[in-house]
Design an enzyme around this catalytic site. Sequence first.
Site, PDB file in Angstrom:
ATOM      1  N   HIS A 171      68.582  65.653  65.726  1.00 40.95           N
ATOM      2  CA  HIS A 171      69.105  64.503  66.492  1.00 40.95           C
ATOM      3  C   HIS A 171      67.913  63.905  67.247  1.00 40.95           C
ATOM      4  O   HIS A 171      66.915  63.524  66.635  1.00 40.95           O
ATOM      5  CB  HIS A 171      70.235  65.022  67.386  1.00 40.95           C
ATOM      6  CG  HIS A 171      71.051  63.978  68.079  1.00 40.95           C
ATOM      7  ND1 HIS A 171      71.022  62.642  67.792  1.00 40.95           N
ATOM      8  CD2 HIS A 171      71.971  64.089  69.097  1.00 40.95           C
ATOM      9  CE1 HIS A 171      71.876  61.987  68.573  1.00 40.95           C
ATOM     10  NE2 HIS A 171      72.452  62.846  69.390  1.00 40.95           N
ATOM     11  N   HIS A 213      70.190  59.518  57.740  1.00 37.96           N
ATOM     12  CA  HIS A 213      71.108  59.338  58.859  1.00 37.96           C
ATOM     13  C   HIS A 213      72.517  59.537  58.346  1.00 37.96           C
ATOM     14  O   HIS A 213      72.817  59.153  57.222  1.00 37.96           O
ATOM     15  CB  HIS A 213      70.961  57.913  59.429  1.00 37.96           C
ATOM     16  CG  HIS A 213      71.495  57.780  60.804  1.00 37.96           C
ATOM     17  ND1 HIS A 213      72.821  57.561  61.053  1.00 37.96           N
ATOM     18  CD2 HIS A 213      70.882  57.868  62.010  1.00 37.96           C
ATOM     19  CE1 HIS A 213      72.995  57.500  62.359  1.00 37.96           C
ATOM     20  NE2 HIS A 213      71.849  57.686  62.963  1.00 37.96           N
ATOM     21  N   ASP A 272      63.797  57.385  64.785  1.00 37.22           N
ATOM     22  CA  ASP A 272      62.781  58.330  65.238  1.00 37.22           C
ATOM     23  C   ASP A 272      61.495  58.291  64.435  1.00 37.22           C
ATOM     24  O   ASP A 272      60.508  58.917  64.805  1.00 37.22           O
ATOM     25  CB  ASP A 272      63.344  59.763  65.204  1.00 37.22           C
ATOM     26  CG  ASP A 272      64.370  59.969  66.295  1.00 37.22           C
ATOM     27  OD1 ASP A 272      64.112  59.500  67.414  1.00 37.22           O
ATOM     28  OD2 ASP A 272      65.416  60.579  66.028  1.00 37.22           O
TER      29      ASP A 272
HETATM   30  N1  ACO Z   1      64.605  64.824  54.043  1.00 35.75           N
HETATM   31  C1  ACO Z   1      64.936  65.283  52.818  1.00 35.75           C
HETATM   32  N2  ACO Z   1      66.188  65.304  52.318  1.00 35.75           N
HETATM   33  C2  ACO Z   1      67.148  64.831  53.105  1.00 35.75           C
HETATM   34  C3  ACO Z   1      66.883  64.328  54.402  1.00 35.75           C
HETATM   35  C4  ACO Z   1      65.552  64.321  54.854  1.00 35.75           C
HETATM   36  N3  ACO Z   1      65.251  63.849  56.063  1.00 35.75           N
HETATM   37  N4  ACO Z   1      68.044  63.926  54.967  1.00 35.75           N
HETATM   38  C5  ACO Z   1      68.999  64.174  54.065  1.00 35.75           C
HETATM   39  N5  ACO Z   1      68.458  64.714  52.941  1.00 35.75           N
HETATM   40  C6  ACO Z   1      69.160  65.075  51.708  1.00 35.75           C
HETATM   41  C7  ACO Z   1      69.936  66.367  51.891  1.00 35.75           C
HETATM   42  O1  ACO Z   1      69.160  67.493  51.545  1.00 35.75           O
HETATM   43  C8  ACO Z   1      71.089  66.154  50.961  1.00 35.75           C
HETATM   44  O2  ACO Z   1      70.633  66.330  49.635  1.00 35.75           O
HETATM   45  P1  ACO Z   1      71.571  67.031  48.532  1.00 35.75           P
HETATM   46  O3  ACO Z   1      72.709  66.079  48.343  1.00 35.75           O
HETATM   47  O4  ACO Z   1      70.707  67.202  47.350  1.00 35.75           O
HETATM   48  O5  ACO Z   1      72.026  68.330  49.141  1.00 35.75           O
HETATM   49  C9  ACO Z   1      71.393  64.666  51.108  1.00 35.75           C
HETATM   50  O6  ACO Z   1      70.146  64.067  51.465  1.00 35.75           O
HETATM   51  C10 ACO Z   1      72.452  64.357  52.139  1.00 35.75           C
HETATM   52  O7  ACO Z   1      71.983  64.876  53.397  1.00 35.75           O
HETATM   53  P2  ACO Z   1      72.869  65.583  54.477  1.00 35.75           P
HETATM   54  O8  ACO Z   1      72.073  66.659  55.145  1.00 35.75           O
HETATM   55  O9  ACO Z   1      74.207  65.957  53.893  1.00 35.75           O
HETATM   56  O10 ACO Z   1      73.111  64.398  55.470  1.00 35.75           O
HETATM   57  P3  ACO Z   1      73.699  64.501  56.918  1.00 35.75           P
HETATM   58  O11 ACO Z   1      74.421  63.225  57.154  1.00 35.75           O
HETATM   59  O12 ACO Z   1      74.435  65.763  57.139  1.00 35.75           O
HETATM   60  O13 ACO Z   1      72.389  64.579  57.828  1.00 35.75           O
HETATM   61  C11 ACO Z   1      70.565  63.987  59.145  1.00 35.75           C
HETATM   62  C12 ACO Z   1      71.886  63.508  58.538  1.00 35.75           C
HETATM   63  C13 ACO Z   1      70.804  65.257  59.981  1.00 35.75           C
HETATM   64  C14 ACO Z   1      70.060  62.893  60.099  1.00 35.75           C
HETATM   65  C15 ACO Z   1      69.554  64.251  58.007  1.00 35.75           C
HETATM   66  O14 ACO Z   1      69.336  63.078  57.274  1.00 35.75           O
HETATM   67  C16 ACO Z   1      68.238  64.826  58.521  1.00 35.75           C
HETATM   68  O15 ACO Z   1      68.134  66.031  58.731  1.00 35.75           O
HETATM   69  N6  ACO Z   1      67.206  63.947  58.779  1.00 35.75           N
HETATM   70  C17 ACO Z   1      65.967  64.391  59.345  1.00 35.75           C
HETATM   71  C18 ACO Z   1      66.125  64.587  60.845  1.00 35.75           C
HETATM   72  C19 ACO Z   1      66.170  63.256  61.563  1.00 35.75           C
HETATM   73  O16 ACO Z   1      65.360  62.374  61.339  1.00 35.75           O
HETATM   74  N7  ACO Z   1      67.143  63.169  62.502  1.00 35.75           N
HETATM   75  C20 ACO Z   1      67.274  61.993  63.335  1.00 35.75           C
HETATM   76  C21 ACO Z   1      68.510  61.222  63.022  1.00 35.75           C
HETATM   77  S1  ACO Z   1      68.586  59.793  64.048  1.00 35.75           S
HETATM   78  C22 ACO Z   1      69.099  60.397  65.496  1.00 35.75           C
HETATM   79  O17 ACO Z   1      69.770  61.381  65.641  1.00 35.75           O
HETATM   80  C23 ACO Z   1      68.717  59.696  66.688  1.00 35.75           C
END
Ligand code: ACO
Length: 440
Positions: free
Chosen positions: A275, A314, A370
């Site tokens: 987050h 996201h 971010d």
């Molecule tokens: N890098 C690589 N792969 C990713 C990323 C990433 N940053 N984000 C999602 N994916 C992939 C997942 O592995 C998943 O792949 P799969 O279908 O093969 O299993 C798919 O994309 C869907 O991702 P989820 O994890 O199910 O998405 P979710 O909505 O649960 O997560 C999150 C959202 C937590 C923001 C995620 O994208 C992430 O971890 N991003 C990196 C951390 C980040 O930048 N957080 C800030 C968000 S903005 C904020 O909070 C202010």
Amino acid sequence: MAKDSLTITDNRTNKTYEIPIQYGTYPQYGASIRATDLRQIKNGEEDFGLLSYDPAFGNTASCRSAITFVDGERGILRYRGYPIDQLAEKSSYLEVAYLILHGELPDEQQLKVWVDDITIHTMVHESIKKFLDGFRYDAHPMGVFVGAVGALSTFYPDARGVDDPDCRAIQITRLIAKVPTLAAMAFRHSRGMPYVYPDNDLSLTGNFLNMLWRTAEPKYEPNPVLERALDVLFILHVDHEQNCSANAMRSIGSSRPDPYCALSGAAAALYGPLHGGANEAVLRMLAGIGTRANVNKFVEGVKGGKERLMGFGHRVYKNYDPRARIIKQTADEVFAVTGVNPLLEIALELEQVALKDEYFIERKLYPNVDFYSGIIYQAMGFPVDMFPVLFAIPRTAGWLAQWEELLKDKEQRIARPRQVYDGNDTRDYVEVGKRPPAAS
Ligand code: ACO
């Protein structure tokens, strides 16, 4: 004639149910059913009724809200109806905080009173200093911030009157005014520097820079470009509807503690690397990549599941995060003053490579707020571990708006999700000496 309802047939019992479909104020923004309407669907008299199973709230609206609108598919963000790019260009953080809390932009007099009120509440009780001194010299500023905000609860015992609108209003003013002071104190503590008292001649962000950076000069003069850039960054971070920390604020607030405790919990939720802690994680990731030449190898590691591309992806945005676009513009203004952050070229390369790669295209992974904010913060001289604290300051206004809305919503009660129980069925207690040895 078309009806706004669902007809559900339970194939276990062959019974049919009609469930109404309801809309918010704007039918075009989506329809919902009440999850409790599913409870009438039973497989026999004793059955509890059907639950909707939704880990991580993937498709559950927990409230009706009039604060922030996000359309993740189209990359739209509006506070109280105003597009984020207009607010970032024309407004100020304190005006936006007023808007988000009151629902309307203030008139001239209201804005003046609001800014004056915030300005005169920036001081914290002297005992907070002693309290902060108890933290270890290397304490993470976000841990200090979470602790200090929670500690404010003990300084304002009157704050427990959460059902009184006047009581809420004064706590809101105190919190918005004092979080920059606490954040600056957390930073100064981590540097072993004396705390700086607020300067009421300065704007909120100017004063924040003063409390962070002032050393021996009699009067601190913030650089106007950096002061404004920080104000824009604050505007972008004010609220983002029902995210992890807003949900924490509402969930904690629903049991009716004072807002300091609830906000401390929301800040703790923000701290995590998935987050608001992501901006810190992005910087560490970029530093780890080291040079542009290593970007392709890093991306291969992400695709192979060895790494996560922090600052990308996201839950809601399946398009470019509009805040990331504005932050990229702000970066140029900041770099004109501070010089370019060498990590920028790695970030730009990373973005280019990721946006062209099938893995990211397929999953609709774009830069989020971010991805670039940390690069600006670092260029402005903030250490990496201050980044989540910088996020928490403006988000305080959003959390408080969510809290206020929750408390006024007659449909809201203490937040209490259901579960699908997966553990042991009933079994009898066995005396310790009579139990078989545990499997190692
Ligand atoms: N890098 C690589 N792969 C990713 C990323 C990433 N940053 N984000 C999602 N994916 C992939 C997942 O592995 C998943 O792949 P799969 O279908 O093969 O299993 C798919 O994309 C869907 O991702 P989820 O994890 O199910 O998405 P979710 O909505 O649960 O997560 C999150 C959202 C937590 C923001 C995620 O994208 C992430 O971890 N991003 C990196 C951390 C980040 O930048 N957080 C800030 C968000 S903005 C904020 O909070 C202010």
